[in-house]
Design a protein around this motif. Structure first.
Motif, mmCIF file in Angstrom:
data_model
loop_
_atom_site.group_PDB
_atom_site.id
_atom_site.type_symbol
_atom_site.label_atom_id
_atom_site.label_comp_id
_atom_site.label_asym_id
_atom_site.label_seq_id
_atom_site.Cartn_x
_atom_site.Cartn_y
_atom_site.Cartn_z
ATOM 1 N N UNK A 259 0.818 -1.212 0.000
ATOM 2 C CA UNK A 259 0.000 0.000 0.000
ATOM 3 C C UNK A 259 0.851 1.261 0.000
ATOM 4 N N UNK A 260 1.905 1.274 0.811
ATOM 5 C CA UNK A 260 2.782 2.443 0.894
ATOM 6 C C UNK A 260 3.495 2.714 -0.432
ATOM 7 N N UNK A 261 3.895 1.653 -1.114
ATOM 8 C CA UNK A 261 4.694 1.812 -2.327
ATOM 9 C C UNK A 261 3.888 1.573 -3.610
ATOM 10 N N UNK A 262 2.573 1.426 -3.465
ATOM 11 C CA UNK A 262 1.690 1.196 -4.626
ATOM 12 C C UNK A 262 2.230 0.071 -5.515
ATOM 13 N N UNK A 263 2.480 -1.076 -4.907
ATOM 14 C CA UNK A 263 3.026 -2.220 -5.635
ATOM 15 C C UNK A 263 1.881 -2.972 -6.312
ATOM 16 N N UNK A 264 1.947 -3.048 -7.624
ATOM 17 C CA UNK A 264 0.881 -3.669 -8.414
ATOM 18 C C UNK A 264 1.027 -5.200 -8.435
ATOM 19 N N UNK A 265 -0.063 -5.899 -8.729
ATOM 20 C CA UNK A 265 -0.032 -7.366 -8.761
ATOM 21 C C UNK A 265 0.934 -7.952 -9.795
ATOM 22 N N UNK A 266 1.324 -7.193 -10.798
ATOM 23 C CA UNK A 266 2.305 -7.684 -11.756
ATOM 24 C C UNK A 266 3.627 -7.992 -11.061
ATOM 25 N N UNK A 267 3.868 -7.335 -9.953
ATOM 26 C CA UNK A 267 5.050 -7.624 -9.135
ATOM 27 C C UNK A 267 4.609 -8.627 -8.056
ATOM 28 N N UNK A 268 4.163 -9.773 -8.506
ATOM 29 C CA UNK A 268 3.523 -10.798 -7.681
ATOM 30 C C UNK A 268 4.380 -11.256 -6.498
#
Length: 100
Positions: free
Chosen positions: A76-85
């Motif tokens: 959440x803090x780093x807005x990590x998308x699911x593509x970076x599974x």
């Protein structure tokens, strides 16, 4: 072999080491994504095998990581998308093996 890839391939073999080392492994995986197009076909195969090993042992990796960081908060803090599974080991850990 690319040094980052070599480090990642070795790291996925040891799910019981410190969560700090696992965090570094996830960051290395991020860097590998950035250079993936530059990897040889052989290196891409090794990356796929290492990724598979990480998924297979997601629960063990997550158990150690959770002592060090909260993956949900980090995403959440780093807005990590699911593509970076690989940053979703907590989610992968609870999936049935047939879904992995």
């Amino acid at each position: 072999m690319n040094p980052l890839l070599k480090n990642y391939c070795v790291s996925v073999e040891f799910p019981d080491v410190s969560g700090a080392e696992h965090l570094e492994m996830l960051q290395i995986r991020d860097r590998l994504t950035e250079i993936e197009s530059q990897l040889t076909e052989e290196e891409k195969i090794l990356l796929t095998k290492a990724d598979h090993q990480l998924v297979e042992n997601a629960s063990s990796f997550y158990q150690e990581l959770s002592r060090f960081i909260n993956l949900t908060e980090r995403r959440n803090e780093q807005c990590i998308c699911p593509e970076r599974w690989w940053w979703y080991l907590d989610v992968l850990a609870v999936l049935p093996m047939s879904c992995k």
